[in-house]
Scaffold this active site. Structure first.
Site, PDB file in Angstrom:
ATOM      1  N   SER A 189       0.853  -1.193   0.000  1.00 59.40           N
ATOM      2  CA  SER A 189       0.000   0.000   0.000  1.00 59.40           C
ATOM      3  C   SER A 189       0.884   1.237   0.000  1.00 59.40           C
ATOM      4  O   SER A 189       1.947   1.252   0.638  1.00 59.40           O
ATOM      5  CB  SER A 189      -0.878   0.020   1.248  1.00 59.40           C
ATOM      6  OG  SER A 189      -1.457   1.304   1.418  1.00 59.40           O
ATOM      7  N   TYR A 217      -2.102  -0.553  10.017  1.00 62.30           N
ATOM      8  CA  TYR A 217      -2.204  -0.912   8.593  1.00 62.30           C
ATOM      9  C   TYR A 217      -0.925  -0.546   7.844  1.00 62.30           C
ATOM     10  O   TYR A 217      -0.332  -1.378   7.144  1.00 62.30           O
ATOM     11  CB  TYR A 217      -3.417  -0.204   7.978  1.00 62.30           C
ATOM     12  CG  TYR A 217      -3.616  -0.471   6.497  1.00 62.30           C
ATOM     13  CD1 TYR A 217      -4.273  -1.619   6.067  1.00 62.30           C
ATOM     14  CD2 TYR A 217      -3.164   0.429   5.538  1.00 62.30           C
ATOM     15  CE1 TYR A 217      -4.467  -1.865   4.710  1.00 62.30           C
ATOM     16  CE2 TYR A 217      -3.353   0.189   4.187  1.00 62.30           C
ATOM     17  CZ  TYR A 217      -3.999  -0.960   3.770  1.00 62.30           C
ATOM     18  OH  TYR A 217      -4.184  -1.197   2.431  1.00 62.30           O
TER      19      TYR A 217
HETATM   20  N1  LIG Z   1      -8.469  -0.476  -2.566  1.00 63.16           N
HETATM   21  C1  LIG Z   1      -7.444   0.321  -2.333  1.00 63.16           C
HETATM   22  O1  LIG Z   1      -7.526   1.527  -2.555  1.00 63.16           O
HETATM   23  C2  LIG Z   1      -6.149  -0.235  -1.786  1.00 63.16           C
HETATM   24  C3  LIG Z   1      -5.106   0.674  -1.551  1.00 63.16           C
HETATM   25  C4  LIG Z   1      -3.912   0.199  -1.059  1.00 63.16           C
HETATM   26  C5  LIG Z   1      -3.740  -1.158  -0.822  1.00 63.16           C
HETATM   27  N2  LIG Z   1      -4.775  -2.015  -1.059  1.00 63.16           N
HETATM   28  C6  LIG Z   1      -4.536  -3.445  -0.772  1.00 63.16           C
HETATM   29  O2  LIG Z   1      -4.975  -4.247  -1.855  1.00 63.16           O
HETATM   30  C7  LIG Z   1      -5.421  -5.514  -1.365  1.00 63.16           C
HETATM   31  C8  LIG Z   1      -6.816  -5.796  -1.906  1.00 63.16           C
HETATM   32  O3  LIG Z   1      -7.675  -4.760  -1.487  1.00 63.16           O
HETATM   33  P1  LIG Z   1      -9.143  -4.524  -2.084  1.00 63.16           P
HETATM   34  O4  LIG Z   1      -9.350  -3.071  -2.121  1.00 63.16           O
HETATM   35  O5  LIG Z   1      -9.351  -5.346  -3.297  1.00 63.16           O
HETATM   36  O6  LIG Z   1      -9.987  -5.084  -0.841  1.00 63.16           O
HETATM   37  P2  LIG Z   1     -11.326  -5.959  -0.756  1.00 63.16           P
HETATM   38  O7  LIG Z   1     -11.796  -5.802   0.643  1.00 63.16           O
HETATM   39  O8  LIG Z   1     -12.264  -5.647  -1.873  1.00 63.16           O
HETATM   40  O9  LIG Z   1     -10.795  -7.440  -0.975  1.00 63.16           O
HETATM   41  C9  LIG Z   1     -10.005  -8.081  -0.016  1.00 63.16           C
HETATM   42  C10 LIG Z   1     -10.332  -9.556  -0.010  1.00 63.16           C
HETATM   43  O10 LIG Z   1      -9.514 -10.169   0.995  1.00 63.16           O
HETATM   44  C11 LIG Z   1     -10.298 -11.091   1.709  1.00 63.16           C
HETATM   45  N3  LIG Z   1      -9.751 -11.288   3.049  1.00 63.16           N
HETATM   46  C12 LIG Z   1      -9.741 -10.398   4.080  1.00 63.16           C
HETATM   47  N4  LIG Z   1      -9.205 -10.969   5.164  1.00 63.16           N
HETATM   48  C13 LIG Z   1      -8.862 -12.232   4.805  1.00 63.16           C
HETATM   49  C14 LIG Z   1      -8.262 -13.320   5.483  1.00 63.16           C
HETATM   50  N5  LIG Z   1      -7.932 -13.231   6.780  1.00 63.16           N
HETATM   51  N6  LIG Z   1      -8.037 -14.474   4.812  1.00 63.16           N
HETATM   52  C15 LIG Z   1      -8.387 -14.587   3.511  1.00 63.16           C
HETATM   53  N7  LIG Z   1      -8.969 -13.598   2.812  1.00 63.16           N
HETATM   54  C16 LIG Z   1      -9.196 -12.432   3.455  1.00 63.16           C
HETATM   55  C17 LIG Z   1     -11.684 -10.458   1.758  1.00 63.16           C
HETATM   56  O11 LIG Z   1     -12.700 -11.423   2.038  1.00 63.16           O
HETATM   57  C18 LIG Z   1     -11.805  -9.840   0.367  1.00 63.16           C
HETATM   58  O12 LIG Z   1     -12.369 -10.737  -0.570  1.00 63.16           O
HETATM   59  C19 LIG Z   1      -5.375  -5.420   0.172  1.00 63.16           C
HETATM   60  O13 LIG Z   1      -4.206  -6.058   0.645  1.00 63.16           O
HETATM   61  C20 LIG Z   1      -5.318  -3.928   0.419  1.00 63.16           C
HETATM   62  O14 LIG Z   1      -4.683  -3.620   1.644  1.00 63.16           O
HETATM   63  C21 LIG Z   1      -5.969  -1.591  -1.541  1.00 63.16           C
END
Ligand SMILES: NC(=O)c1ccc[n+]([C@@H]2O[C@H](COP(=O)([O-])OP(=O)(O)OC[C@H]3O[C@@H](n4cnc5c(N)ncnc54)[C@H](O)[C@@H]3O)[C@@H](O)[C@H]2O)c1
Length: 250
Positions: A139, A152
């Site tokens: 991130s 985080y």
């Molecule tokens: N969306 C953003 O703007 C953003 C920005 C920076 C980083 N990220 C990172 O990208 C990655 C994906 O994020 P996203 O926005 O698609 O989120 P999201 O919440 O849409 O998807 C995350 C998925 O991870 C699964 N998950 C959560 N905890 C879990 C666990 N303990 N075991 C197995 N699965 C688990 C959830 O069920 C979900 O399907 C994450 O690591 C997030 O930190 C996202």
């Protein structure tokens, strides 16, 4: 890439789901792993319906036994796993002085220890093949810091450091490790729960307007970079932080 098998964690939604679809288009068989078994199965069915190969896997990435069992299922379905995309993550907004050890530990277990666990469990397949690709979704909060997100951003900073170490320890075996730190990627569960909340919209729109590329990221933006990082073409790229963020962190 038709003889390759990838494990994608957190793959039932958002960025992980987009990565599954994108890697599948390159012929890679996909293990769609998520704590939501129904969600993982739904994405596996989507990939299969689009002509790809996928299996839905249920596991909490902070639980080593569950991850290990899921990997066994994936190996039985498609063979050795030489691509790992550590994408599963949770978020949270808590002022630093209100953070508890429980909140800290859960965040670190889901976001960081998971990458250690998954990577350690798939590395034997990569070492046997003298080929492997590890992509860790971190991130931009790890690069810039983020108010009320100490747990985080620390977990994601750990992921960047882990990636650099893996790159050095396993490069001689044909295994690369890179990390993509997204910024604002919309249309995901996480973004809807955080910066796409109505009360946050104006603030985040202003941040978008201040950046070089004036839009949110899409899950497909991250998926495209991940597909390149796991490809043969990226074999000389390792230990890198590949910012896919519209230039909002430079
Ligand atoms: N969306 C953003 O703007 C953003 C920005 C920076 C980083 N990220 C990172 O990208 C990655 C994906 O994020 P996203 O926005 O698609 O989120 P999201 O919440 O849409 O998807 C995350 C998925 O991870 C699964 N998950 C959560 N905890 C879990 C666990 N303990 N075991 C197995 N699965 C688990 C959830 O069920 C979900 O399907 C994450 O690591 C997030 O930190 C996202």
């Amino acid at each position: 890439m038709t003889n390759k098998v990838a494990l994608v964690t957190g793959a039932a939604a958002g960025i992980g789901r987009a990565i599954c679809h994108r890697l599948s288009r390159d012929g890679i068989a996909i293990g769609v792993l998520d704590i939501s078994g129904d969600g993982a199965q739904r994405v596996a069915d989507e990939v299969t319906a689009a002509g790809g190969k996928a299996v839905g896997l249920t596991a909490d990435v902070s639980n080593r036994a569950e991850v290990s069992a899921a990997l066994d299922t994936l190996r039985q379905a498609f063979g050795p796993v030489t691509i790992a995309v550590n994408n599963a993550g949770m978020t949270g907004f808590v002022p630093f002085m209100e953070l508890t050890e429980e909140l800290w530990d859960r965040m670190l277990a889901v976001n960081l220890r998971s990458a250690f666990t998954v990577t350690q469990l798939v590395l034997p397949d990569m070492l046997a093949a003298s080929w492997g690709r590890i992509v860790n979704i971190s991130s931009s909060s790890a690069q810039s810091g983020a108010v009320n997100m100490a747990h985080y951003s620390a977990s994601k900073g750990g992921m960047i450091a882990l990636t650099r170490t893996l790159a050095q320890e396993f490069g001689e075996h044909g295994i690369t490790a890179n990390t993509i730190p997204p910024r604002f990627v919309h249309n995901t569960e996480m973004s809807l729960a955080s910066f796409e909340r109505p009360e946050m919209k104006a603030k985040f729109q202003a941040m978008i307007d201040a950046g070089p590329i004036r839009r949110h990221g899409e899950p497909e933006d991250i998926a495209g970079a991940a597909a390149w990082l796991v490809s043969e073409e990226a074999g000389y790229v390792t230990g890198q932080v590949i910012g896919v963020n519209g230039g909002r962190y430079i």
